[in-house]
Design a protein around this motif. Structure first.
Motif, PDB file in Angstrom:
ATOM      1  N   UNK A 177       0.810  -1.219   0.000  1.00  0.00           N
ATOM      2  CA  UNK A 177       0.000   0.000   0.000  1.00  0.00           C
ATOM      3  C   UNK A 177       0.843   1.269   0.000  1.00  0.00           C
ATOM      4  N   UNK A 178       1.884   1.341   0.847  1.00  0.00           N
ATOM      5  CA  UNK A 178       2.666   2.565   0.924  1.00  0.00           C
ATOM      6  C   UNK A 178       3.361   2.897  -0.394  1.00  0.00           C
ATOM      7  N   UNK A 179       4.141   1.972  -0.996  1.00  0.00           N
ATOM      8  CA  UNK A 179       4.773   2.330  -2.268  1.00  0.00           C
ATOM      9  C   UNK A 179       3.767   2.672  -3.361  1.00  0.00           C
ATOM     10  N   UNK A 180       2.640   1.983  -3.401  1.00  0.00           N
ATOM     11  CA  UNK A 180       1.645   2.292  -4.433  1.00  0.00           C
ATOM     12  C   UNK A 180       0.993   3.647  -4.170  1.00  0.00           C
ATOM     13  N   UNK A 181       0.745   3.974  -2.899  1.00  0.00           N
ATOM     14  CA  UNK A 181       0.171   5.282  -2.585  1.00  0.00           C
ATOM     15  C   UNK A 181       1.130   6.410  -2.951  1.00  0.00           C
ATOM     16  N   UNK A 182       2.422   6.114  -2.906  1.00  0.00           N
ATOM     17  CA  UNK A 182       3.438   7.109  -3.271  1.00  0.00           C
ATOM     18  C   UNK A 182       3.703   7.148  -4.773  1.00  0.00           C
ATOM     19  N   UNK A 183       2.966   6.331  -5.525  1.00  0.00           N
ATOM     20  CA  UNK A 183       3.154   6.286  -6.970  1.00  0.00           C
ATOM     21  C   UNK A 183       4.371   5.506  -7.396  1.00  0.00           C
ATOM     22  N   UNK A 184       4.873   4.629  -6.521  1.00  0.00           N
ATOM     23  CA  UNK A 184       6.084   3.863  -6.808  1.00  0.00           C
ATOM     24  C   UNK A 184       5.794   2.397  -7.084  1.00  0.00           C
ATOM     25  N   UNK A 185       4.529   2.051  -7.300  1.00  0.00           N
ATOM     26  CA  UNK A 185       4.165   0.662  -7.544  1.00  0.00           C
ATOM     27  C   UNK A 185       4.347   0.266  -8.991  1.00  0.00           C
ATOM     28  N   UNK A 186       4.411  -1.026  -9.212  1.00  0.00           N
ATOM     29  CA  UNK A 186       4.530  -1.535 -10.572  1.00  0.00           C
ATOM     30  C   UNK A 186       4.722  -3.036 -10.569  1.00  0.00           C
ATOM     31  N   UNK A 187       4.881  -3.580 -11.755  1.00  0.00           N
ATOM     32  CA  UNK A 187       5.045  -5.019 -11.917  1.00  0.00           C
ATOM     33  C   UNK A 187       6.410  -5.477 -11.401  1.00  0.00           C
ATOM     34  N   UNK A 188       6.469  -6.743 -11.010  1.00  0.00           N
ATOM     35  CA  UNK A 188       7.719  -7.359 -10.572  1.00  0.00           C
ATOM     36  C   UNK A 188       8.240  -8.260 -11.681  1.00  0.00           C
ATOM     37  N   UNK A 189       9.500  -8.084 -12.028  1.00  0.00           N
ATOM     38  CA  UNK A 189      10.085  -8.886 -13.101  1.00  0.00           C
ATOM     39  C   UNK A 189       9.361  -8.658 -14.409  1.00  0.00           C
ATOM     40  N   UNK A 190       9.019  -9.746 -15.114  1.00  0.00           N
ATOM     41  CA  UNK A 190       8.342  -9.634 -16.409  1.00  0.00           C
ATOM     42  C   UNK A 190       6.904  -9.164 -16.257  1.00  0.00           C
ATOM     43  N   UNK A 236      -4.503  -2.979 -11.273  1.00  0.00           N
ATOM     44  CA  UNK A 236      -5.749  -2.956 -10.498  1.00  0.00           C
ATOM     45  C   UNK A 236      -5.558  -2.221  -9.178  1.00  0.00           C
ATOM     46  N   UNK A 237      -4.443  -2.484  -8.505  1.00  0.00           N
ATOM     47  CA  UNK A 237      -4.179  -1.807  -7.237  1.00  0.00           C
ATOM     48  C   UNK A 237      -3.977  -0.313  -7.465  1.00  0.00           C
ATOM     49  N   UNK A 238      -3.295   0.035  -8.543  1.00  0.00           N
ATOM     50  CA  UNK A 238      -3.117   1.444  -8.875  1.00  0.00           C
ATOM     51  C   UNK A 238      -4.458   2.136  -9.109  1.00  0.00           C
ATOM     52  N   UNK A 239      -5.353   1.463  -9.843  1.00  0.00           N
ATOM     53  CA  UNK A 239      -6.685   2.036 -10.089  1.00  0.00           C
ATOM     54  C   UNK A 239      -7.453   2.209  -8.786  1.00  0.00           C
ATOM     55  N   UNK A 240      -7.385   1.199  -7.915  1.00  0.00           N
ATOM     56  CA  UNK A 240      -8.123   1.257  -6.657  1.00  0.00           C
ATOM     57  C   UNK A 240      -7.633   2.403  -5.776  1.00  0.00           C
ATOM     58  N   UNK A 241      -6.330   2.714  -5.867  1.00  0.00           N
ATOM     59  CA  UNK A 241      -5.746   3.785  -5.051  1.00  0.00           C
ATOM     60  C   UNK A 241      -5.674   5.116  -5.808  1.00  0.00           C
TER      61      UNK A 241
END
Length: 299
Positions: A177-190, A236-241
């Motif tokens: 939640x914290x990294x995604x709320x800060x706009x730092x979220x994304x996919x892992x690896x491929x 999906x998590x980005x959209x939700x947040x």
């Protein structure tokens, strides 16, 4: 019913205790933190530090959820020993104790994980699918084998291969939640690896359903009907947040920092709950967007 739970103070166990109490059941929790069980699980829940404390008491069911967190730290030899002890050795002790009881519980619901399948790629995986041999399969297979031995005592055994459990107050989602709320979220690896997720509320209902249906036995995948890829999960998590989710974490970085444990994040399982659905269980949260909306809105 009188139901004994191992792992009752964990993410799943706490919610299960509350649900069972609401239904009027008597709940006991076997825990190393027996003195904290009332605070963590509810004042009506009895904490026991030894199985011997339940000797002579009528026991209807056992739900075995114990297990040290598998993604908390790198898999050193010492950590692997802890993972084995908290799952396999504990389950062996539990089943041996059940076998010694004059009055046997009717059912054992024993935890496992979709990691039993190993790296499944994008191939749909049902309970009948073979495994890809690797560490998580070896661990889960020994865990399940220990639980199956209870059937020799006339106990109905259900093995629950759980996916990624989603809840706001713990587990993998809380860490994101914290990294995604800060706009730092994304996919892992491929980002192409599958995540077999499940809303905690659905998993609790699935456990209740397995307890209540005597025709249910054997392996059940405890994951929602529509798994998603890692990239789809991030979006999906980005959209939700209402945050962007375009900061990928390259595989080499994960491998360098986590070693063998990075396979948990870089591989996946397109696991489907075929047996539960065929036998009549209905998932309330079948799609990730609705599950995340519910969790984040109610948290």
């Amino acid at each position: 019913m009188h139901i004994m739970i191992t792992g009752g103070t964990g993410l799943i166990g706490r919610a299960l205790c509350q649900r069972l109490l609401a239904d009027g059941h008597q709940v006991s929790v076997w825990s190393r933190r027996a003195d904290q069980v009332g605070t963590l699980c509810g004042t009506q829940v009895r904490g026991v530090s030894s199985l011997a404390q339940l000797d002579g008491e009528h026991l209807d069911a056992v739900v075995n959820l114990a297990g040290a967190p598998i993604a908390d730290r790198p898999w050193t030899a010492r950590r692997k020993a802890e993972l084995w002890s908290s799952r396999v050795t504990l389950t062996e002790q539990l089943v041996a104790w059940m076998g010694e009881r004059a009055q046997k519980p009717e059912v054992l619901i024993s935890g496992s994980a979709v990691g039993w399948y190993g790296d499944g790629g994008d191939q749909p995986l049902t309970e009948d699918s073979p495994a890809h041999p690797e560490y998580t399969h070896m661990l889960c297979d020994a865990w399940e084998s220990a639980a199956r031995r209870a059937s020799a005592y006339g106990v109905r055994v259900c093995l629950l291969r759980t996916g990624l459990v989603l809840a706001a107050d713990g587990g993998f989602l809380k860490r994101l939640l914290l990294p995604f709320k800060l706009g730092l979220g994304g996919a892992l690896g491929s980002g192409r690896q599958y995540i077999p997720w499940v809303h905690r509320a659905d998993l609790i209902e699935l456990i209740i359903w397995l307890l209540s249906n005597p025709e249910c036995r054997g392996v059940f995948n405890g994951s929602a009907p529509h798994p998603v890829t890692n990239r789809e999960f991030a979006r999906s998590l980005g959209r939700a947040l209402k945050r962007p989710a375009f900061m990928p974490l390259p595989a080499p970085v994960l491998k360098l920092g986590l070693g063998e444990m990075s396979r948990l994040l870089l591989t996946g399982q397109n696991a489907l709950p075929k047996r539960a659905q065929e036998q009549g269980f209905d998932f309330r949260y079948q799609h990730l967007d609705e599950a995340l909306t519910d969790i984040l809105h109610s948290s």
